[in-house]
Design an enzyme around this catalytic site. Structure first.
Site, mmCIF file in Angstrom:
data_model
loop_
_atom_site.group_PDB
_atom_site.id
_atom_site.type_symbol
_atom_site.label_atom_id
_atom_site.label_comp_id
_atom_site.label_asym_id
_atom_site.label_seq_id
_atom_site.Cartn_x
_atom_site.Cartn_y
_atom_site.Cartn_z
ATOM 1 N N TYR A 8 0.820 -1.220 0.000
ATOM 2 C CA TYR A 8 0.000 0.000 0.000
ATOM 3 C C TYR A 8 0.846 1.259 0.000
ATOM 4 O O TYR A 8 1.926 1.279 0.561
ATOM 5 C CB TYR A 8 -0.935 0.021 1.213
ATOM 6 C CG TYR A 8 -1.938 -1.103 1.243
ATOM 7 C CD1 TYR A 8 -2.171 -1.913 0.135
ATOM 8 C CD2 TYR A 8 -2.662 -1.384 2.411
ATOM 9 C CE1 TYR A 8 -3.097 -2.954 0.178
ATOM 10 C CE2 TYR A 8 -3.591 -2.415 2.454
ATOM 11 C CZ TYR A 8 -3.796 -3.201 1.336
ATOM 12 O OH TYR A 8 -4.711 -4.219 1.389
ATOM 13 N N GLY B 190 -16.788 0.536 -3.166
ATOM 14 C CA GLY B 190 -17.619 1.747 -3.248
ATOM 15 C C GLY B 190 -18.835 1.555 -4.127
ATOM 16 O O GLY B 190 -19.798 2.319 -4.065
ATOM 17 N N LEU C 215 -17.809 -2.938 0.598
ATOM 18 C CA LEU C 215 -18.702 -2.145 -0.256
ATOM 19 C C LEU C 215 -18.374 -2.371 -1.742
ATOM 20 O O LEU C 215 -18.750 -1.555 -2.587
ATOM 21 C CB LEU C 215 -18.574 -0.650 0.080
ATOM 22 C CG LEU C 215 -18.996 -0.256 1.502
ATOM 23 C CD1 LEU C 215 -18.764 1.234 1.743
ATOM 24 C CD2 LEU C 215 -20.473 -0.608 1.744
ATOM 25 N N LEU D 44 -21.274 -0.502 -3.959
ATOM 26 C CA LEU D 44 -22.548 -0.742 -3.272
ATOM 27 C C LEU D 44 -23.159 0.517 -2.654
ATOM 28 O O LEU D 44 -24.280 0.473 -2.158
ATOM 29 C CB LEU D 44 -22.354 -1.831 -2.197
ATOM 30 C CG LEU D 44 -22.304 -3.255 -2.766
ATOM 31 C CD1 LEU D 44 -21.725 -4.237 -1.751
ATOM 32 C CD2 LEU D 44 -23.705 -3.710 -3.197
ATOM 33 N N THR D 45 -22.422 1.620 -2.696
ATOM 34 C CA THR D 45 -23.031 2.880 -2.237
ATOM 35 C C THR D 45 -24.006 3.398 -3.296
ATOM 36 O O THR D 45 -24.814 4.263 -3.024
ATOM 37 C CB THR D 45 -21.963 3.971 -2.013
ATOM 38 O OG1 THR D 45 -21.362 4.285 -3.288
ATOM 39 C CG2 THR D 45 -20.885 3.510 -1.047
ATOM 40 N N GLY D 46 -23.868 2.895 -4.532
ATOM 41 C CA GLY D 46 -24.718 3.353 -5.635
ATOM 42 C C GLY D 46 -24.134 4.540 -6.376
ATOM 43 O O GLY D 46 -24.723 5.032 -7.345
ATOM 44 N N LYS D 47 -22.940 4.998 -5.972
ATOM 45 C CA LYS D 47 -22.401 6.233 -6.583
ATOM 46 C C LYS D 47 -22.037 6.087 -8.054
ATOM 47 O O LYS D 47 -21.895 7.085 -8.740
ATOM 48 C CB LYS D 47 -21.215 6.771 -5.769
ATOM 49 C CG LYS D 47 -19.975 5.924 -5.774
ATOM 50 C CD LYS D 47 -18.812 6.629 -5.078
ATOM 51 C CE LYS D 47 -18.897 6.510 -3.574
ATOM 52 N NZ LYS D 47 -17.781 7.159 -2.873
ATOM 53 N N SER E 270 -13.037 -5.170 1.162
ATOM 54 C CA SER E 270 -13.934 -4.545 0.171
ATOM 55 C C SER E 270 -15.404 -4.840 0.446
ATOM 56 O O SER E 270 -16.135 -5.299 -0.450
ATOM 57 C CB SER E 270 -13.553 -4.961 -1.246
ATOM 58 O OG SER E 270 -12.294 -4.450 -1.597
HETATM 59 N N1 LIG Z 1 -6.158 -8.413 1.042
HETATM 60 C C1 LIG Z 1 -6.444 -7.776 -0.052
HETATM 61 O O1 LIG Z 1 -6.079 -8.174 -1.169
HETATM 62 C C2 LIG Z 1 -7.253 -6.504 0.046
HETATM 63 C C3 LIG Z 1 -7.836 -5.952 -1.115
HETATM 64 C C4 LIG Z 1 -8.615 -4.791 -0.963
HETATM 65 C C5 LIG Z 1 -8.763 -4.217 0.295
HETATM 66 N N2 LIG Z 1 -8.126 -4.755 1.388
HETATM 67 C C6 LIG Z 1 -8.251 -4.141 2.739
HETATM 68 O O2 LIG Z 1 -9.609 -3.816 2.987
HETATM 69 C C7 LIG Z 1 -9.742 -2.410 3.202
HETATM 70 C C8 LIG Z 1 -11.070 -1.947 2.665
HETATM 71 O O3 LIG Z 1 -11.156 -2.240 1.273
HETATM 72 P P1 LIG Z 1 -11.915 -1.262 0.312
HETATM 73 O O4 LIG Z 1 -11.377 0.112 0.462
HETATM 74 O O5 LIG Z 1 -11.918 -1.879 -1.031
HETATM 75 O O6 LIG Z 1 -13.384 -1.313 0.992
HETATM 76 P P2 LIG Z 1 -14.812 -0.898 0.446
HETATM 77 O O7 LIG Z 1 -15.632 -0.650 1.653
HETATM 78 O O8 LIG Z 1 -15.332 -1.896 -0.509
HETATM 79 O O9 LIG Z 1 -14.562 0.455 -0.368
HETATM 80 C C9 LIG Z 1 -14.145 1.603 0.309
HETATM 81 C C10 LIG Z 1 -14.282 2.791 -0.605
HETATM 82 O O10 LIG Z 1 -15.655 3.059 -0.872
HETATM 83 C C11 LIG Z 1 -15.921 4.465 -0.759
HETATM 84 N N3 LIG Z 1 -16.761 4.621 0.453
HETATM 85 C C12 LIG Z 1 -16.555 4.053 1.670
HETATM 86 N N4 LIG Z 1 -17.530 4.370 2.522
HETATM 87 C C13 LIG Z 1 -18.395 5.137 1.856
HETATM 88 C C14 LIG Z 1 -19.604 5.753 2.215
HETATM 89 N N5 LIG Z 1 -20.131 5.621 3.440
HETATM 90 N N6 LIG Z 1 -20.245 6.495 1.282
HETATM 91 C C15 LIG Z 1 -19.744 6.627 0.033
HETATM 92 N N7 LIG Z 1 -18.583 6.066 -0.364
HETATM 93 C C16 LIG Z 1 -17.917 5.313 0.543
HETATM 94 C C17 LIG Z 1 -14.565 5.126 -0.623
HETATM 95 O O11 LIG Z 1 -14.001 5.309 -1.914
HETATM 96 P P3 LIG Z 1 -14.187 6.626 -2.812
HETATM 97 O O12 LIG Z 1 -14.213 7.795 -1.892
HETATM 98 O O13 LIG Z 1 -13.026 6.568 -3.734
HETATM 99 O O14 LIG Z 1 -15.490 6.442 -3.518
HETATM 100 C C18 LIG Z 1 -13.754 4.053 0.069
HETATM 101 O O15 LIG Z 1 -12.372 4.176 -0.127
HETATM 102 C C19 LIG Z 1 -8.516 -1.792 2.532
HETATM 103 O O16 LIG Z 1 -8.168 -0.528 3.031
HETATM 104 C C20 LIG Z 1 -7.467 -2.821 2.868
HETATM 105 O O17 LIG Z 1 -7.018 -2.656 4.200
HETATM 106 C C21 LIG Z 1 -7.398 -5.897 1.267
#
Ligand SMILES: NC(=O)c1ccc[n+]([C@@H]2O[C@H](COP(=O)([O-])OP(=O)(O)OC[C@H]3O[C@@H](n4cnc5c(N)ncnc54)[C@H](OP(=O)(O)O)[C@@H]3O)[C@@H](O)[C@H]2O)c1
Length: 344
Positions: A53, A240, A237, A242-245, A235
Protein backbone atom coordinates in the site's frame (compact mmCIF):
# COMPACT_ATOMS: atom_id res chain seq x y z
CA UNK A 1 -17.76 -3.06 20.35
CA UNK A 2 -17.68 -6.66 21.54
CA UNK A 3 -14.28 -8.20 20.87
CA UNK A 4 -13.80 -11.47 18.98
CA UNK A 5 -10.86 -13.87 19.15
CA UNK A 6 -8.52 -14.04 16.18
CA UNK A 7 -8.28 -17.75 15.41
CA UNK A 8 -6.97 -19.55 18.48
CA UNK A 9 -4.45 -16.86 19.34
CA UNK A 10 -5.85 -15.20 22.46
CA UNK A 11 -5.69 -11.91 20.52
CA UNK A 12 -9.04 -10.10 20.50
CA UNK A 13 -10.22 -7.75 17.76
CA UNK A 14 -13.19 -5.51 17.11
CA UNK A 15 -15.81 -6.59 14.53
CA UNK A 16 -14.77 -3.56 12.47
CA UNK A 17 -11.19 -3.25 11.29
CA UNK A 18 -9.84 0.00 9.87
CA UNK A 19 -8.60 -0.43 6.29
CA UNK A 20 -5.82 1.87 5.18
CA UNK A 21 -4.98 1.28 1.55
CA UNK A 22 -6.09 4.71 0.28
CA UNK A 23 -3.60 6.52 2.53
CA UNK A 24 -0.75 7.79 0.39
CA UNK A 25 -2.87 7.98 -2.79
CA UNK A 26 -6.40 9.29 -2.21
CA UNK A 27 -5.59 10.43 1.34
CA UNK A 28 -2.81 12.52 2.90
CA UNK A 29 -0.97 11.71 6.12
CA UNK A 30 -3.03 14.33 8.00
CA UNK A 31 -6.22 12.60 6.80
CA UNK A 32 -4.81 9.20 7.79
CA UNK A 33 -4.06 10.53 11.29
CA UNK A 34 -7.61 11.93 11.57
CA UNK A 35 -9.08 8.56 10.55
CA UNK A 36 -6.86 6.70 13.01
CA UNK A 37 -7.73 9.11 15.85
CA UNK A 38 -11.45 8.87 15.11
CA UNK A 39 -11.63 5.10 14.61
CA UNK A 40 -9.61 4.29 17.72
CA UNK A 41 -11.66 6.87 19.64
CA UNK A 42 -14.76 4.92 18.58
CA UNK A 43 -13.24 1.77 20.06
CA UNK A 44 -11.81 0.11 16.94
CA UNK A 45 -8.60 -1.71 17.93
CA UNK A 46 -7.83 -3.47 14.64
CA UNK A 47 -5.92 -1.84 11.73
CA UNK A 48 -5.09 -3.53 8.42
CA UNK A 49 -2.26 -2.48 6.14
CA UNK A 50 0.27 -4.03 3.72
CA UNK A 51 3.75 -3.82 2.26
CA UNK A 52 2.09 -3.00 -1.10
CA UNK A 53 0.00 0.00 0.00
CA UNK A 54 -1.06 2.57 -0.98
CA UNK A 55 -3.20 1.40 -3.88
CA UNK A 56 -3.32 1.22 -6.81
CA UNK A 57 0.14 -0.26 -6.25
CA UNK A 58 2.97 1.67 -7.85
CA UNK A 59 6.68 2.11 -7.07
CA UNK A 60 6.38 5.78 -6.05
CA UNK A 61 3.87 5.15 -3.26
CA UNK A 62 4.81 1.64 -2.12
CA UNK A 63 5.20 1.55 1.65
CA UNK A 64 3.68 5.00 2.14
CA UNK A 65 0.69 3.70 4.10
CA UNK A 66 2.83 1.77 6.60
CA UNK A 67 5.06 4.82 7.00
CA UNK A 68 2.04 6.97 7.90
CA UNK A 69 0.82 4.43 10.43
CA UNK A 70 4.33 4.22 11.89
CA UNK A 71 4.43 8.00 12.28
CA UNK A 72 1.02 7.97 13.94
CA UNK A 73 2.06 5.16 16.31
CA UNK A 74 5.20 7.10 17.26
CA UNK A 75 3.11 10.21 17.97
CA UNK A 76 0.47 8.25 19.90
CA UNK A 77 3.02 6.52 22.08
CA UNK A 78 0.83 3.56 23.04
CA UNK A 79 1.03 0.37 21.01
CA UNK A 80 -0.21 -2.55 23.07
CA UNK A 81 -3.95 -1.81 22.93
CA UNK A 82 -3.90 -2.09 19.13
CA UNK A 83 -3.87 -5.09 16.82
CA UNK A 84 -1.83 -4.12 13.77
CA UNK A 85 -2.17 -6.39 10.75
CA UNK A 86 0.15 -6.12 7.78
CA UNK A 87 1.17 -8.26 4.82
CA UNK A 88 4.00 -9.51 2.69
CA UNK A 89 3.23 -8.93 -1.02
CA UNK A 90 2.77 -11.97 -3.23
CA UNK A 91 4.67 -12.25 -6.52
CA UNK A 92 4.14 -10.11 -9.59
CA UNK A 93 5.11 -6.52 -8.78
CA UNK A 94 8.73 -6.15 -9.84
CA UNK A 95 9.26 -3.01 -7.74
CA UNK A 96 8.63 -5.02 -4.58
CA UNK A 97 11.63 -7.27 -3.88
CA UNK A 98 11.90 -8.03 -7.61
CA UNK A 99 8.34 -9.41 -7.81
CA UNK A 100 9.56 -12.91 -6.93
CA UNK A 101 7.63 -15.75 -5.26
CA UNK A 102 7.39 -15.81 -1.48
CA UNK A 103 9.95 -18.08 0.19
CA UNK A 104 11.85 -18.18 3.49
CA UNK A 105 14.34 -15.49 2.47
CA UNK A 106 11.64 -13.13 1.18
CA UNK A 107 9.62 -13.45 4.40
CA UNK A 108 12.58 -12.23 6.47
CA UNK A 109 13.38 -9.43 4.02
CA UNK A 110 9.82 -8.15 3.73
CA UNK A 111 9.08 -8.34 7.43
CA UNK A 112 12.13 -6.31 8.42
CA UNK A 113 11.00 -3.55 6.06
CA UNK A 114 7.38 -3.72 7.33
CA UNK A 115 8.63 -3.32 10.90
CA UNK A 116 10.93 -0.41 10.04
CA UNK A 117 8.16 1.51 8.26
CA UNK A 118 5.66 0.79 11.03
CA UNK A 119 8.23 1.83 13.65
CA UNK A 120 7.29 -1.11 15.84
CA UNK A 121 9.01 -4.17 17.24
CA UNK A 122 6.24 -6.57 16.28
CA UNK A 123 3.28 -7.03 13.95
CA UNK A 124 0.24 -8.60 15.57
CA UNK A 125 -1.06 -10.34 12.46
CA UNK A 126 1.24 -10.98 9.50
CA UNK A 127 -0.59 -12.07 6.35
CA UNK A 128 0.46 -13.52 3.00
CA UNK A 129 -1.21 -11.01 0.66
CA UNK A 130 -1.85 -13.55 -2.09
CA UNK A 131 -0.47 -17.03 -2.73
CA UNK A 132 2.38 -17.68 -5.17
CA UNK A 133 0.05 -19.85 -7.23
CA UNK A 134 -2.50 -17.03 -7.60
CA UNK A 135 -5.59 -19.12 -8.34
CA UNK A 136 -7.91 -16.61 -6.80
CA UNK A 137 -6.11 -13.69 -8.43
CA UNK A 138 -8.44 -10.87 -7.42
CA UNK A 139 -11.46 -12.42 -9.12
CA UNK A 140 -9.72 -12.49 -12.48
CA UNK A 141 -9.67 -16.28 -12.72
CA UNK A 142 -12.85 -18.28 -13.06
CA UNK A 143 -11.58 -21.82 -12.72
CA UNK A 144 -8.78 -23.96 -11.37
CA UNK A 145 -6.71 -25.72 -14.02
CA UNK A 146 -4.60 -28.60 -12.66
CA UNK A 147 -2.62 -28.94 -15.91
CA UNK A 148 1.02 -27.99 -15.42
CA UNK A 149 0.71 -27.58 -11.65
CA UNK A 150 3.58 -29.09 -9.66
CA UNK A 151 1.72 -30.28 -6.59
CA UNK A 152 4.83 -31.43 -4.71
CA UNK A 153 6.66 -28.15 -5.37
CA UNK A 154 3.62 -26.17 -4.19
CA UNK A 155 3.45 -28.13 -0.93
CA UNK A 156 7.20 -27.77 -0.38
CA UNK A 157 6.89 -24.02 -0.80
CA UNK A 158 3.92 -23.78 1.60
CA UNK A 159 5.98 -25.62 4.22
CA UNK A 160 9.02 -23.42 3.64
CA UNK A 161 6.98 -20.21 4.01
CA UNK A 162 5.18 -21.55 7.06
CA UNK A 163 8.51 -22.53 8.64
CA UNK A 164 9.87 -19.03 8.03
CA UNK A 165 6.79 -17.43 9.58
CA UNK A 166 7.08 -19.77 12.56
CA UNK A 167 10.66 -18.62 13.13
CA UNK A 168 9.54 -15.00 13.12
CA UNK A 169 6.79 -15.81 15.63
CA UNK A 170 9.39 -17.45 17.87
CA UNK A 171 11.65 -14.40 17.44
CA UNK A 172 8.79 -12.19 18.68
CA UNK A 173 8.50 -10.17 15.48
CA UNK A 174 5.03 -11.56 14.68
CA UNK A 175 2.28 -12.58 17.09
CA UNK A 176 -0.05 -14.37 14.67
CA UNK A 177 -0.14 -15.31 11.00
CA UNK A 178 -2.82 -15.31 8.32
CA UNK A 179 -3.52 -15.73 4.63
CA UNK A 180 -5.33 -13.54 2.13
CA UNK A 181 -6.87 -14.15 -1.30
CA UNK A 182 -6.50 -17.83 -0.50
CA UNK A 183 -8.68 -20.83 -1.30
CA UNK A 184 -10.22 -23.40 1.04
CA UNK A 185 -7.63 -25.95 -0.18
CA UNK A 186 -4.70 -23.60 0.46
CA UNK A 187 -5.88 -22.73 3.94
CA UNK A 188 -6.44 -26.40 4.81
CA UNK A 189 -2.93 -27.29 3.60
CA UNK A 190 -1.42 -24.69 5.93
CA UNK A 191 -3.48 -25.98 8.85
CA UNK A 192 -2.43 -29.55 8.14
CA UNK A 193 1.25 -28.63 7.77
CA UNK A 194 1.15 -26.75 11.08
CA UNK A 195 -0.34 -29.73 12.85
CA UNK A 196 2.06 -32.29 11.39
CA UNK A 197 5.17 -30.16 11.92
CA UNK A 198 4.26 -28.32 15.11
CA UNK A 199 4.46 -24.92 13.42
CA UNK A 200 2.54 -21.67 13.91
CA UNK A 201 -1.09 -21.90 12.78
CA UNK A 202 -2.94 -19.64 10.34
CA UNK A 203 -5.29 -17.57 12.50
CA UNK A 204 -7.19 -15.77 9.76
CA UNK A 205 -8.13 -15.51 6.13
CA UNK A 206 -8.71 -12.10 4.56
CA UNK A 207 -10.76 -12.39 1.35
CA UNK A 208 -13.12 -10.17 -0.59
CA UNK A 209 -16.64 -10.48 0.68
CA UNK A 210 -19.65 -8.26 0.06
CA UNK A 211 -23.22 -8.39 -1.26
CA UNK A 212 -21.93 -8.74 -4.81
CA UNK A 213 -19.20 -11.33 -4.16
CA UNK A 214 -20.24 -14.12 -1.84
CA UNK A 215 -18.02 -17.00 -2.98
CA UNK A 216 -16.94 -17.59 0.63
CA UNK A 217 -20.48 -18.49 1.70
CA UNK A 218 -19.84 -22.14 0.91
CA UNK A 219 -16.40 -23.77 1.20
CA UNK A 220 -14.57 -21.12 3.19
CA UNK A 221 -17.48 -20.50 5.56
CA UNK A 222 -17.32 -24.17 6.54
CA UNK A 223 -13.54 -24.23 6.88
CA UNK A 224 -13.33 -21.16 9.10
CA UNK A 225 -16.23 -22.27 11.31
CA UNK A 226 -14.91 -25.79 11.92
CA UNK A 227 -11.19 -24.94 12.05
CA UNK A 228 -11.31 -21.85 14.32
CA UNK A 229 -9.91 -19.51 11.67
CA UNK A 230 -11.07 -15.89 11.61
CA UNK A 231 -12.71 -14.62 8.44
CA UNK A 232 -11.80 -11.00 7.65
CA UNK A 233 -13.87 -9.42 4.88
CA UNK A 234 -12.19 -6.90 2.61
CA UNK A 235 -13.93 -4.54 0.17
CA UNK A 236 -17.26 -4.88 1.99
CA UNK A 237 -18.70 -2.14 -0.26
CA UNK A 238 -17.22 -3.72 -3.42
CA UNK A 239 -14.79 -0.79 -3.54
CA UNK A 240 -17.62 1.75 -3.25
CA UNK A 241 -19.90 0.20 -5.85
CA UNK A 242 -22.55 -0.74 -3.27
CA UNK A 243 -23.03 2.88 -2.24
CA UNK A 244 -24.72 3.35 -5.63
CA UNK A 245 -22.40 6.23 -6.58
CA UNK A 246 -21.50 4.65 -9.94
CA UNK A 247 -25.07 3.87 -11.04
CA UNK A 248 -26.40 5.33 -14.30
CA UNK A 249 -22.84 5.62 -15.65
CA UNK A 250 -21.91 8.21 -13.01
CA UNK A 251 -18.20 8.69 -12.29
CA UNK A 252 -17.89 11.14 -9.38
CA UNK A 253 -14.64 13.12 -9.24
CA UNK A 254 -12.03 12.02 -6.70
CA UNK A 255 -13.39 8.49 -6.33
CA UNK A 256 -11.56 5.22 -6.87
CA UNK A 257 -13.56 4.88 -10.07
CA UNK A 258 -12.33 8.22 -11.38
CA UNK A 259 -8.78 7.09 -10.51
CA UNK A 260 -9.26 4.25 -12.99
CA UNK A 261 -8.98 1.57 -10.30
CA UNK A 262 -12.57 0.36 -10.42
CA UNK A 263 -12.43 -2.83 -12.47
CA UNK A 264 -15.62 -4.10 -10.90
CA UNK A 265 -17.97 -1.99 -13.04
CA UNK A 266 -20.07 -4.01 -15.49
CA UNK A 267 -23.74 -4.26 -16.47
CA UNK A 268 -24.40 -7.30 -14.27
CA UNK A 269 -22.96 -5.74 -11.11
CA UNK A 270 -24.84 -2.54 -11.95
CA UNK A 271 -28.14 -4.40 -12.04
CA UNK A 272 -27.47 -6.09 -8.71
CA UNK A 273 -26.25 -2.86 -7.14
CA UNK A 274 -29.34 -0.99 -8.33
CA UNK A 275 -31.52 -3.63 -6.66
CA UNK A 276 -29.63 -3.42 -3.33
CA UNK A 277 -29.65 0.39 -3.38
CA UNK A 278 -33.39 0.45 -4.11
CA UNK A 279 -34.00 -2.00 -1.25
CA UNK A 280 -32.02 0.14 1.18
CA UNK A 281 -33.83 3.33 0.15
CA UNK A 282 -37.26 1.65 0.37
CA UNK A 283 -36.48 0.92 4.02
CA UNK A 284 -34.98 4.32 4.81
CA UNK A 285 -31.46 2.90 5.05
CA UNK A 286 -28.15 4.22 3.77
CA UNK A 287 -27.06 1.65 1.10
CA UNK A 288 -23.47 1.63 2.45
CA UNK A 289 -24.62 1.01 6.01
CA UNK A 290 -27.01 -1.72 4.88
CA UNK A 291 -24.18 -3.47 2.99
CA UNK A 292 -21.81 -3.26 5.97
CA UNK A 293 -24.43 -4.27 8.52
CA UNK A 294 -25.26 -7.31 6.41
CA UNK A 295 -21.56 -8.28 6.28
CA UNK A 296 -21.31 -7.94 10.04
CA UNK A 297 -24.33 -10.21 10.48
CA UNK A 298 -22.79 -13.16 8.64
CA UNK A 299 -22.41 -16.15 10.97
CA UNK A 300 -18.78 -16.87 10.00
CA UNK A 301 -17.55 -13.25 10.18
CA UNK A 302 -14.86 -12.12 12.63
CA UNK A 303 -14.14 -8.62 11.36
CA UNK A 304 -15.20 -6.42 8.45
CA UNK A 305 -12.42 -4.23 7.06
CA UNK A 306 -13.89 -0.83 6.28
CA UNK A 307 -12.29 1.74 4.00
CA UNK A 308 -13.02 5.45 3.77
CA UNK A 309 -11.57 8.43 1.93
CA UNK A 310 -13.57 11.02 3.89
CA UNK A 311 -14.51 11.46 7.53
CA UNK A 312 -18.26 11.43 6.82
CA UNK A 313 -17.80 8.05 5.11
CA UNK A 314 -15.86 6.74 8.10
CA UNK A 315 -18.53 7.94 10.55
CA UNK A 316 -21.31 6.33 8.50
CA UNK A 317 -19.39 3.07 8.19
CA UNK A 318 -18.67 2.83 11.90
CA UNK A 319 -22.35 3.59 12.51
CA UNK A 320 -23.24 0.33 10.74
CA UNK A 321 -21.89 -1.57 13.76
CA UNK A 322 -24.72 -0.10 15.86
CA UNK A 323 -27.47 -1.22 13.46
CA UNK A 324 -29.42 -4.43 12.85
CA UNK A 325 -31.32 -5.26 9.69
CA UNK A 326 -34.95 -6.36 9.92
CA UNK A 327 -35.94 -9.90 8.95
CA UNK A 328 -37.75 -8.41 5.96
CA UNK A 329 -34.62 -6.65 4.65
CA UNK A 330 -32.56 -9.82 5.18
CA UNK A 331 -35.11 -11.85 3.20
CA UNK A 332 -35.14 -9.31 0.38
CA UNK A 333 -31.33 -9.42 0.25
CA UNK A 334 -31.44 -13.19 -0.22
CA UNK A 335 -33.96 -12.79 -3.04
CA UNK A 336 -31.71 -10.31 -4.86
CA UNK A 337 -28.70 -12.57 -4.33
CA UNK A 338 -30.49 -15.49 -5.98
CA UNK A 339 -31.32 -13.27 -8.92
CA UNK A 340 -27.69 -12.06 -9.28
CA UNK A 341 -25.49 -14.74 -7.68
CA UNK A 342 -22.09 -13.63 -8.97
CA UNK A 343 -21.49 -10.28 -10.56
CA UNK A 344 -17.81 -10.10 -11.44
N1 LIG B 1 -6.16 -8.41 1.04
C1 LIG B 1 -6.44 -7.78 -0.05
O1 LIG B 1 -6.08 -8.17 -1.17
C2 LIG B 1 -7.25 -6.50 0.05
C3 LIG B 1 -7.84 -5.95 -1.11
C4 LIG B 1 -8.62 -4.79 -0.96
C5 LIG B 1 -8.76 -4.22 0.30
N2 LIG B 1 -8.13 -4.76 1.39
C6 LIG B 1 -8.25 -4.14 2.74
O2 LIG B 1 -9.61 -3.82 2.99
C7 LIG B 1 -9.74 -2.41 3.20
C8 LIG B 1 -11.07 -1.95 2.66
O3 LIG B 1 -11.16 -2.24 1.27
P1 LIG B 1 -11.92 -1.26 0.31
O4 LIG B 1 -11.38 0.11 0.46
O5 LIG B 1 -11.92 -1.88 -1.03
O6 LIG B 1 -13.38 -1.31 0.99
P2 LIG B 1 -14.81 -0.90 0.45
O7 LIG B 1 -15.63 -0.65 1.65
O8 LIG B 1 -15.33 -1.90 -0.51
O9 LIG B 1 -14.56 0.46 -0.37
C9 LIG B 1 -14.14 1.60 0.31
C10 LIG B 1 -14.28 2.79 -0.60
O10 LIG B 1 -15.66 3.06 -0.87
C11 LIG B 1 -15.92 4.47 -0.76
N3 LIG B 1 -16.76 4.62 0.45
C12 LIG B 1 -16.55 4.05 1.67
N4 LIG B 1 -17.53 4.37 2.52
C13 LIG B 1 -18.39 5.14 1.86
C14 LIG B 1 -19.60 5.75 2.22
N5 LIG B 1 -20.13 5.62 3.44
N6 LIG B 1 -20.25 6.49 1.28
C15 LIG B 1 -19.74 6.63 0.03
N7 LIG B 1 -18.58 6.07 -0.36
C16 LIG B 1 -17.92 5.31 0.54
C17 LIG B 1 -14.57 5.13 -0.62
O11 LIG B 1 -14.00 5.31 -1.91
P3 LIG B 1 -14.19 6.63 -2.81
O12 LIG B 1 -14.21 7.79 -1.89
O13 LIG B 1 -13.03 6.57 -3.73
O14 LIG B 1 -15.49 6.44 -3.52
C18 LIG B 1 -13.75 4.05 0.07
O15 LIG B 1 -12.37 4.18 -0.13
C19 LIG B 1 -8.52 -1.79 2.53
O16 LIG B 1 -8.17 -0.53 3.03
C20 LIG B 1 -7.47 -2.82 2.87
O17 LIG B 1 -7.02 -2.66 4.20
C21 LIG B 1 -7.40 -5.90 1.27
Amino acid sequence: MKLRELGRTGIFVTPLCLGTMTWGEQNTEAEAFAQLDHATGEGINFIDTAELYSTPGRPETQGSTETMIGNWLARRGRRDDLVIASKITGPGNDWIRGGVDMDAKQVVKALDMNLARLRTGHIDLYQLHWPNRRHYNFQKSWRFDPVGQDHAAIRDNLLEVLGALDEQVKAGKIRAIGVSNETAWGLMQYLRLSEINGLARMASIQNEYNLLRRQSDLDLAEVVAFEDVSFLAYSPLAAGLLTGKYLDDAMPAGTRGALGAMWRLNPQSDRATAAYVALARAHGLDPAQMALCWCLSRPFMTSVIIGATAMDQLRANIGAARMTLSAQVMAEIEKIHRQYPRTI
